[in-house]
Design a protein around this motif. Structure first.
Motif, PDB file in Angstrom:
ATOM      1  N   ILE A 174       0.849  -1.189   0.000  1.00  0.00           N
ATOM      2  CA  ILE A 174       0.000   0.000   0.000  1.00  0.00           C
ATOM      3  C   ILE A 174       0.886   1.242   0.000  1.00  0.00           C
ATOM      4  CG2 ILE A 174      -1.927  -1.129   1.187  1.00  0.00           C
ATOM      5  CD1 ILE A 174      -1.079   0.197   3.768  1.00  0.00           C
ATOM      6  N   SER A 175       0.344   2.347  -0.484  1.00  0.00           N
ATOM      7  CA  SER A 175       1.056   3.625  -0.433  1.00  0.00           C
ATOM      8  C   SER A 175       0.348   4.519   0.581  1.00  0.00           C
ATOM      9  CB  SER A 175       1.100   4.279  -1.813  1.00  0.00           C
ATOM     10  OG  SER A 175      -0.203   4.532  -2.298  1.00  0.00           O
ATOM     11  N   ASP A 176       0.830   5.746   0.718  1.00  0.00           N
ATOM     12  CA  ASP A 176       0.201   6.651   1.688  1.00  0.00           C
ATOM     13  C   ASP A 176      -1.259   6.902   1.349  1.00  0.00           C
ATOM     14  OD1 ASP A 176       2.543   6.810   3.061  1.00  0.00           O
ATOM     15  OD2 ASP A 176       3.089   8.807   2.369  1.00  0.00           O
ATOM     16  N   ALA A 177      -1.576   6.965   0.061  1.00  0.00           N
ATOM     17  CA  ALA A 177      -2.950   7.199  -0.379  1.00  0.00           C
ATOM     18  C   ALA A 177      -3.052   6.841  -1.857  1.00  0.00           C
ATOM     19  CB  ALA A 177      -3.357   8.655  -0.170  1.00  0.00           C
ATOM     20  N   GLY A 178      -4.197   6.275  -2.235  1.00  0.00           N
ATOM     21  CA  GLY A 178      -4.412   5.977  -3.637  1.00  0.00           C
ATOM     22  C   GLY A 178      -3.827   4.648  -4.065  1.00  0.00           C
ATOM     23  N   THR A 179      -3.560   4.523  -5.356  1.00  0.00           N
ATOM     24  CA  THR A 179      -3.095   3.272  -5.942  1.00  0.00           C
ATOM     25  C   THR A 179      -1.571   3.233  -5.980  1.00  0.00           C
ATOM     26  OG1 THR A 179      -5.076   3.126  -7.323  1.00  0.00           O
ATOM     27  CG2 THR A 179      -3.189   1.806  -7.997  1.00  0.00           C
ATOM     28  N   PRO A 180      -0.952   2.214  -5.381  1.00  0.00           N
ATOM     29  CA  PRO A 180       0.508   2.108  -5.433  1.00  0.00           C
ATOM     30  C   PRO A 180       1.027   2.118  -6.865  1.00  0.00           C
ATOM     31  CG  PRO A 180      -0.388   0.555  -3.848  1.00  0.00           C
ATOM     32  CD  PRO A 180      -1.559   1.136  -4.582  1.00  0.00           C
ATOM     33  N   LEU A 181       2.262   2.601  -7.021  1.00  0.00           N
ATOM     34  CA  LEU A 181       2.985   2.711  -8.289  1.00  0.00           C
ATOM     35  C   LEU A 181       2.563   3.910  -9.136  1.00  0.00           C
ATOM     36  CD1 LEU A 181       3.350  -0.456  -7.571  1.00  0.00           C
ATOM     37  CD2 LEU A 181       4.071  -0.617  -9.954  1.00  0.00           C
ATOM     38  N   ILE A 182       1.401   4.533  -8.876  1.00  0.00           N
ATOM     39  CA  ILE A 182       0.997   5.713  -9.638  1.00  0.00           C
ATOM     40  C   ILE A 182       1.630   6.925  -8.957  1.00  0.00           C
ATOM     41  CG2 ILE A 182      -0.907   7.008 -10.648  1.00  0.00           C
ATOM     42  CD1 ILE A 182      -0.666   4.055 -11.537  1.00  0.00           C
ATOM     43  N   SER A 183       2.841   7.281  -9.417  1.00  0.00           N
ATOM     44  CA  SER A 183       3.680   8.304  -8.768  1.00  0.00           C
ATOM     45  C   SER A 183       3.979   7.939  -7.321  1.00  0.00           C
ATOM     46  CB  SER A 183       3.022   9.695  -8.847  1.00  0.00           C
ATOM     47  OG  SER A 183       3.242  10.266 -10.108  1.00  0.00           O
ATOM     48  N   ASP A 184       4.031   6.642  -7.052  1.00  0.00           N
ATOM     49  CA  ASP A 184       4.366   6.124  -5.728  1.00  0.00           C
ATOM     50  C   ASP A 184       5.289   4.920  -5.900  1.00  0.00           C
ATOM     51  OD1 ASP A 184       3.134   7.815  -3.871  1.00  0.00           O
ATOM     52  OD2 ASP A 184       1.181   6.882  -4.148  1.00  0.00           O
ATOM     53  N   PRO A 185       5.962   4.495  -4.832  1.00  0.00           N
ATOM     54  CA  PRO A 185       6.884   3.354  -4.932  1.00  0.00           C
ATOM     55  C   PRO A 185       6.162   2.051  -5.292  1.00  0.00           C
ATOM     56  CG  PRO A 185       7.238   4.600  -2.912  1.00  0.00           C
ATOM     57  CD  PRO A 185       5.963   5.097  -3.496  1.00  0.00           C
ATOM     58  N   GLY A 186       6.959   1.062  -5.724  1.00  0.00           N
ATOM     59  CA  GLY A 186       6.424  -0.266  -5.991  1.00  0.00           C
ATOM     60  C   GLY A 186       6.869  -0.872  -7.305  1.00  0.00           C
ATOM     61  N   PHE A 187       7.347  -0.052  -8.236  1.00  0.00           N
ATOM     62  CA  PHE A 187       7.714  -0.566  -9.559  1.00  0.00           C
ATOM     63  C   PHE A 187       8.787  -1.648  -9.471  1.00  0.00           C
ATOM     64  CE2 PHE A 187      10.904  -0.217 -12.972  1.00  0.00           C
ATOM     65  CZ  PHE A 187      10.172  -0.765 -14.009  1.00  0.00           C
ATOM     66  N   VAL A 188       9.842  -1.388  -8.712  1.00  0.00           N
ATOM     67  CA  VAL A 188      10.943  -2.346  -8.598  1.00  0.00           C
ATOM     68  C   VAL A 188      10.439  -3.672  -8.050  1.00  0.00           C
ATOM     69  CG1 VAL A 188      13.130  -2.837  -7.434  1.00  0.00           C
ATOM     70  CG2 VAL A 188      12.686  -0.553  -8.339  1.00  0.00           C
ATOM     71  N   LEU A 189       9.632  -3.606  -7.010  1.00  0.00           N
ATOM     72  CA  LEU A 189       9.109  -4.819  -6.381  1.00  0.00           C
ATOM     73  C   LEU A 189       8.197  -5.587  -7.326  1.00  0.00           C
ATOM     74  CD1 LEU A 189       8.524  -6.712  -4.023  1.00  0.00           C
ATOM     75  CD2 LEU A 189       6.797  -5.068  -3.233  1.00  0.00           C
ATOM     76  N   VAL A 190       7.249  -4.915  -7.945  1.00  0.00           N
ATOM     77  CA  VAL A 190       6.294  -5.600  -8.815  1.00  0.00           C
ATOM     78  C   VAL A 190       7.002  -6.223 -10.014  1.00  0.00           C
ATOM     79  CG1 VAL A 190       4.352  -5.248 -10.384  1.00  0.00           C
ATOM     80  CG2 VAL A 190       4.296  -4.256  -8.094  1.00  0.00           C
ATOM     81  N   ARG A 191       7.923  -5.491 -10.600  1.00  0.00           N
ATOM     82  CA  ARG A 191       8.646  -6.016 -11.757  1.00  0.00           C
ATOM     83  C   ARG A 191       9.429  -7.273 -11.398  1.00  0.00           C
ATOM     84  NH1 ARG A 191      10.060  -4.013 -16.734  1.00  0.00           N
ATOM     85  NH2 ARG A 191      12.021  -4.773 -17.629  1.00  0.00           N
ATOM     86  N   GLU A 192      10.102  -7.243 -10.258  1.00  0.00           N
ATOM     87  CA  GLU A 192      10.904  -8.390  -9.852  1.00  0.00           C
ATOM     88  C   GLU A 192      10.017  -9.574  -9.453  1.00  0.00           C
ATOM     89  OE1 GLU A 192      14.292 -10.554  -9.466  1.00  0.00           O
ATOM     90  OE2 GLU A 192      14.056  -8.544 -10.317  1.00  0.00           O
ATOM     91  N   ALA A 193       8.901  -9.283  -8.786  1.00  0.00           N
ATOM     92  CA  ALA A 193       7.985 -10.362  -8.401  1.00  0.00           C
ATOM     93  C   ALA A 193       7.435 -11.067  -9.637  1.00  0.00           C
ATOM     94  CB  ALA A 193       6.842  -9.798  -7.556  1.00  0.00           C
ATOM     95  N   ARG A 194       7.052 -10.302 -10.649  1.00  0.00           N
ATOM     96  CA  ARG A 194       6.537 -10.905 -11.876  1.00  0.00           C
ATOM     97  C   ARG A 194       7.640 -11.660 -12.618  1.00  0.00           C
ATOM     98  NH1 ARG A 194       1.516  -9.747 -13.218  1.00  0.00           N
ATOM     99  NH2 ARG A 194       1.920 -10.502 -15.325  1.00  0.00           N
ATOM    100  N   ALA A 195       8.846 -11.110 -12.621  1.00  0.00           N
ATOM    101  CA  ALA A 195       9.958 -11.776 -13.301  1.00  0.00           C
ATOM    102  C   ALA A 195      10.253 -13.133 -12.673  1.00  0.00           C
ATOM    103  CB  ALA A 195      11.199 -10.889 -13.267  1.00  0.00           C
ATOM    104  N   ARG A 196      10.012 -13.251 -11.358  1.00  0.00           N
ATOM    105  CA  ARG A 196      10.276 -14.513 -10.663  1.00  0.00           C
ATOM    106  C   ARG A 196       9.069 -15.454 -10.674  1.00  0.00           C
ATOM    107  NH1 ARG A 196      14.295 -13.449  -5.532  1.00  0.00           N
ATOM    108  NH2 ARG A 196      15.605 -11.836  -6.506  1.00  0.00           N
ATOM    109  N   GLY A 197       7.991 -14.995 -11.292  1.00  0.00           N
ATOM    110  CA  GLY A 197       6.841 -15.875 -11.435  1.00  0.00           C
ATOM    111  C   GLY A 197       5.840 -15.832 -10.306  1.00  0.00           C
ATOM    112  N   TYR A 198       5.979 -14.892  -9.365  1.00  0.00           N
ATOM    113  CA  TYR A 198       5.010 -14.799  -8.285  1.00  0.00           C
ATOM    114  C   TYR A 198       3.726 -14.140  -8.784  1.00  0.00           C
ATOM    115  CZ  TYR A 198       8.925 -15.886  -5.208  1.00  0.00           C
ATOM    116  OH  TYR A 198       9.989 -16.494  -4.615  1.00  0.00           O
ATOM    117  N   ARG A 199       2.636 -14.504  -8.165  1.00  0.00           N
ATOM    118  CA  ARG A 199       1.353 -13.920  -8.539  1.00  0.00           C
ATOM    119  C   ARG A 199       1.249 -12.505  -7.979  1.00  0.00           C
ATOM    120  NH1 ARG A 199      -4.600 -15.678  -6.355  1.00  0.00           N
ATOM    121  NH2 ARG A 199      -5.841 -14.513  -7.866  1.00  0.00           N
TER     122      ARG A 199
END
Length: 287
Positions: A90-115
């Motif tokens: 979660i981010s401070d408010a709103g949807t994560p990754l939309i001008s908020d952190p999370g890109f690095v994590l989501v990209r790596e999680a998908r690259a490793r095959g996690y849902r």
């Protein structure tokens, strides 16, 4: 771009959970259910998000994951997924990754095959656009403009001929200067809508010509408070047509005295059209 791996037979799920941008009642029942059942919540600011969880009556282990530590913390989250633990981001408010952190994590999680599963909800730019009265068939979200006026004007200059509705986020201490730069670069009459403090008690929309909106902000004692979504009408077909005709006229005159590259540079400064576009036009005119 790396292709995604085959997902592990047993692993946790990473939930990307949207949280309210103001009104806490906007949190969906599904989001509340996910937050209550995951093993860990990764939050941009654990103290800020802790108040939301307290409001919901949820007590969960939390870890801080923000722009300054995301690359280091991503490994910890991936380790929990590998251990079959579900994690909510979660981010401070709103949807994560939309001008908020999370890109690095989501990209790596998908690259490793996690849902990776989105749990939709509030998003300031979509909420603002839905109530702005500007065209939404095409829009361009640019996040935050540069903080320095020179760089900000240069960024706006690159967008002055964009026909899609333009959307930016802006902080309260820069909003007046930003609107002033929009009026200067894109024209005092360019239509502008500002959304301030969305879904909160003092939610306010300012709309009109850019120069008028700046005057309204300066006259409003609350005009420099709260978070803003800035929406600018895209360049009209008429503006683009007039601009192209004027550019050709200016280029034709300059090419009688200057080489193509210098003519394009000077014409860009005079018309506001990008130098690269004018360089190609100048080549055509020269031929």
């Amino acid at each position: 771009m790396n292709s995604e791996s085959e997902p592990p037979e047993q692993a946790g799920t990473l939930y990307i959970v949207a949280t309210p941008i103001g009104n806490l009642d906007d949190l969906s029942p599904r989001a509340a259910a996910v937050l209550s059942r995951v093993a860990v919540i990764a939050a941009e600011d654990t103290r800020h998000s802790g108040r939301l969880l307290q409001h919901l009556g949820i007590s969960k282990p939390m870890m801080a994951l923000h722009e300054h530590n995301e690359r280091d913390k991503a490994g910890q989250v991936l380790g929990k997924l590998a251990a079959c633990q579900d994690v909510a981001l979660i981010s401070d408010a709103g949807t994560p990754l939309i001008s908020d952190p999370g890109f690095v994590l989501v990209r790596e999680a998908r690259a490793r095959g996690y849902r990776v599963t989105p749990v939709p909800g509030a998003c300031a730019l979509i909420s603002a656009l839905s109530a702005a009265g500007l065209p939404t068939d095409r829009f361009l979200f640019e996040g935050f403009l540069p903080s320095k006026s020179g760089a900000r004007r240069a960024a706006l200059d690159r967008l002055v001929r964009e026909s899609a509705t333009l959307v930016f986020y802006e902080s309260p201490h820069r909003i007046v200067d930003t609107v002033g730069d929009i009026a200067e670069v894109m024209g005092a009459e360019r239509e502008l809508v500002l959304a301030r403090e969305l879904t909160k008690t003092f939610e306010t929309f300012y709309a009109g010509a850019a120069a008028h909106v700046r005057q309204t902000l300066e006259a409003d004692p609350h005009g420099s408070r709260g978070e803003f979504v800035v929406m600018v009408r895209g360049a009209s077909a008429e503006e683009l047509s007039v601009g192209s005709a004027e550019a050709d006229r200016v280029l034709t005159l300059l090419l009688t005295e200057l080489p193509v590259k210098k003519a394009a540079k000077l014409a860009s400064e005079l018309t506001g059209i990008s130098k690269n576009e004018l360089y190609q036009r100048a080549l055509s005119l020269k031929d």
